[in-house]
Design a protein around this motif. Structure first.
Motif, short mmCIF file in Angstrom:
data_model
loop_
_atom_site.label_atom_id
_atom_site.label_comp_id
_atom_site.label_asym_id
_atom_site.label_seq_id
_atom_site.Cartn_x
_atom_site.Cartn_y
_atom_site.Cartn_z
N ASP A 181 0.80 -1.56 0.63
CA ASP A 181 0.00 0.35 0.12
C ASP A 181 0.83 1.30 0.13
OD1 ASP A 181 -2.79 -1.25 0.30
OD2 ASP A 181 -2.06 -1.91 2.16
N SER A 182 2.10 1.15 -0.08
CA SER A 182 3.00 1.90 -0.07
C SER A 182 2.82 3.05 -1.34
CB SER A 182 4.51 1.62 -0.39
OG SER A 182 5.42 1.50 -1.11
N ALA A 183 3.43 4.35 -1.46
CA ALA A 183 3.13 5.15 -2.65
C ALA A 183 3.71 5.05 -3.37
CB ALA A 183 3.57 7.20 -1.77
N ASP A 184 2.79 5.01 -4.70
CA ASP A 184 3.57 4.47 -6.07
C ASP A 184 3.77 3.04 -5.82
OD1 ASP A 184 2.43 6.53 -7.54
OD2 ASP A 184 4.81 7.68 -6.59
N GLN A 185 4.07 1.91 -5.07
CA GLN A 185 4.23 0.77 -4.69
C GLN A 185 6.22 0.70 -4.73
OE1 GLN A 185 1.97 0.77 -7.58
NE2 GLN A 185 0.68 0.61 -5.80
N LYS A 186 6.79 1.46 -3.80
CA LYS A 186 8.24 2.19 -3.73
C LYS A 186 7.84 1.20 -2.58
CE LYS A 186 11.25 5.25 -1.62
NZ LYS A 186 11.63 6.39 -0.94
N ALA A 187 7.42 0.58 -2.19
CA ALA A 187 7.81 -0.47 -1.31
C ALA A 187 8.39 -1.92 -1.69
CB ALA A 187 7.41 -0.29 -0.15
N THR A 188 7.64 -2.04 -3.46
CA THR A 188 7.87 -3.27 -3.68
C THR A 188 9.14 -2.58 -4.79
OG1 THR A 188 5.18 -3.41 -4.32
CG2 THR A 188 6.92 -4.17 -5.91
N ARG A 189 9.32 -2.09 -5.45
CA ARG A 189 11.05 -1.82 -5.80
C ARG A 189 11.52 -1.94 -4.45
NH1 ARG A 189 13.01 0.01 -10.97
NH2 ARG A 189 15.36 -0.91 -10.14
N GLU A 190 11.68 -0.98 -3.77
CA GLU A 190 12.68 -2.18 -2.29
C GLU A 190 12.76 -3.29 -2.49
OE1 GLU A 190 11.95 1.16 0.45
OE2 GLU A 190 12.09 2.85 -0.36
N PHE A 191 12.03 -4.28 -2.35
CA PHE A 191 12.05 -5.34 -2.28
C PHE A 191 12.42 -5.90 -3.14
CE2 PHE A 191 9.87 -9.72 -2.78
CZ PHE A 191 10.55 -10.33 -1.02
N ILE A 192 12.15 -5.57 -4.22
CA ILE A 192 13.37 -6.78 -5.26
C ILE A 192 14.46 -6.09 -5.89
CG2 ILE A 192 12.96 -5.88 -8.33
CD1 ILE A 192 10.38 -5.38 -8.13
N ASP A 193 14.51 -5.27 -4.93
CA ASP A 193 16.07 -4.63 -5.09
C ASP A 193 17.03 -6.06 -4.44
OD1 ASP A 193 16.25 -2.10 -7.24
OD2 ASP A 193 15.70 -1.50 -5.90
N ARG A 194 16.15 -5.76 -2.90
CA ARG A 194 16.34 -6.80 -1.76
C ARG A 194 17.17 -8.14 -2.60
NH1 ARG A 194 13.07 -3.63 1.74
NH2 ARG A 194 11.95 -5.57 1.61
N ARG A 195 15.88 -8.82 -2.91
CA ARG A 195 15.80 -9.53 -3.42
C ARG A 195 16.74 -9.82 -4.39
NH1 ARG A 195 14.57 -14.20 -1.91
NH2 ARG A 195 13.46 -15.19 -3.83
N ILE A 196 17.40 -9.22 -5.46
CA ILE A 196 18.13 -9.05 -6.19
C ILE A 196 19.39 -9.43 -5.70
CG2 ILE A 196 19.26 -8.29 -8.12
CD1 ILE A 196 16.08 -9.51 -8.88
N ASP A 197 19.92 -8.10 -4.63
CA ASP A 197 21.27 -8.54 -4.26
C ASP A 197 21.14 -9.48 -3.26
OD1 ASP A 197 21.58 -6.16 -4.90
OD2 ASP A 197 20.82 -5.56 -2.84
N GLY A 198 20.37 -10.55 -2.89
CA GLY A 198 20.55 -11.31 -1.73
C GLY A 198 20.99 -12.72 -3.42
N VAL A 199 20.62 -12.45 -4.49
CA VAL A 199 20.62 -13.84 -5.38
C VAL A 199 21.90 -13.69 -5.60
CG1 VAL A 199 20.08 -14.42 -7.93
CG2 VAL A 199 18.45 -13.70 -5.98
N MET A 200 22.10 -12.08 -5.78
CA MET A 200 23.11 -11.97 -6.54
C MET A 200 25.04 -12.14 -5.91
SD MET A 200 23.44 -10.75 -9.36
CE MET A 200 24.52 -9.64 -10.12
N GLY A 201 24.30 -12.30 -3.99
CA GLY A 201 25.72 -12.43 -2.71
C GLY A 201 25.56 -13.64 -2.68
N PHE A 202 24.76 -14.50 -3.17
CA PHE A 202 24.53 -15.80 -3.01
C PHE A 202 25.88 -16.75 -4.63
CE2 PHE A 202 22.95 -20.24 -4.28
CZ PHE A 202 23.27 -20.99 -3.15
N GLU A 203 25.49 -15.96 -5.73
CA GLU A 203 26.51 -16.48 -6.86
C GLU A 203 27.65 -15.87 -6.45
OE1 GLU A 203 25.19 -18.01 -9.25
OE2 GLU A 203 23.38 -18.42 -8.27
N LYS A 204 27.97 -14.90 -5.87
CA LYS A 204 29.35 -14.54 -5.40
C LYS A 204 29.80 -15.22 -4.44
CE LYS A 204 28.79 -9.65 -6.16
NZ LYS A 204 28.93 -7.97 -5.68
#
Length: 219
Positions: A158-181
């Motif tokens: 329910d965040s404005a412009d779904q900003k929280a979703t974009r931040e969630f995506i970034d965290r998930r991508i960072d987690g995956v990239m970290g695992f690959e490293k």
């Protein structure tokens, strides 16, 4: 036949917020479009699940077109995150919620998994993924998990412009990239390759016919 199918899908989707992603929406759409009831199962054989799949694949087609003109510069992880974000932005939340409810039924679980896999394949293909080995599958399996969790988060955001979703995506991508490293570093340690294989052994390379998309032959 294709024109009639598209006409039916367009009309049925207008009824989904009221009826759900089901046969009732298809029947109402057929009435609006002047399509005989007997033609509904011919045009959309799987009922509500077929309607959900058609809507999902329309979004994937839009994403593929968007990726053709997207900026190909910048960090790779940013391009992946932006593609996931754009795919979510292209969807109507009420239609996705209704589709998710239908695809969550046990008889539709295989289709639901296939659809998310297809979206992951669209993204990797649009990014020019060069892999031809097990990485072709593992990349799509990993990204499919990111997409699935991001959509679920977005449905309750329910965040404005779904900003929280974009931040969630970034965290998930960072987690995956970290695992690959971590996996890359482990491969350089004596005997660690076997342990890494055990830790990630749930990823197997199935036959191409068992999964959507396909690897391209080397030329």
């Amino acid at each position: 036949m294709t024109d009639s199918r598209d006409l039916l899908i367009d009309a049925a989707l207008t009824h989904v917020p009221f009826e759900g992603m089901n046969a009732r929406a298809l029947a109402a759409g057929a009435r609006d479009a002047g399509i005989a009831p007997a033609m509904v199962p011919v045009l959309v054989p799987d009922g509500g699940a077929g309607l959900a799949a058609a809507y999902h694949r329309r979004g994937d087609a839009r994403l593929a077109a968007w990726m053709e003109g997207a900026n190909s510069s910048g960090r790779f992880r940013d391009r992946i995150a932006e593609a996931v974000w754009q795919r979510i932005r292209m969807a109507d939340r009420e239609l996705v919620r209704a589709g998710a409810a239908t695809l969550a039924l046990p008889q539709n679980s295989a289709l639901a998994a296939r659809l998310v896999w297809e979206t992951a394949d669209v993204i990797w293909t649009g990014l020019g993924d060069p892999s031809r080995d097990v990485n072709w599958y593992s990349k799509r399996a990993t990204l499919a998990a990111v997409i699935g969790s991001s959509v679920l988060y977005w449905l309750g955001d329910d965040s404005a412009d779904q900003k929280a979703t974009r931040e969630f995506i970034d965290r998930r991508i960072d987690g995956v990239m970290g695992f690959e490293k971590v996996k890359a570093r482990l491969r350089n340690l004596p005997g660690a390759e076997t342990l890494t294989g055990i830790a990630t052994g749930w990823i197997r390379a199935p036959e191409p016919r068992d999964l959507p998309g396909r690897t391209k032959e080397k030329t």
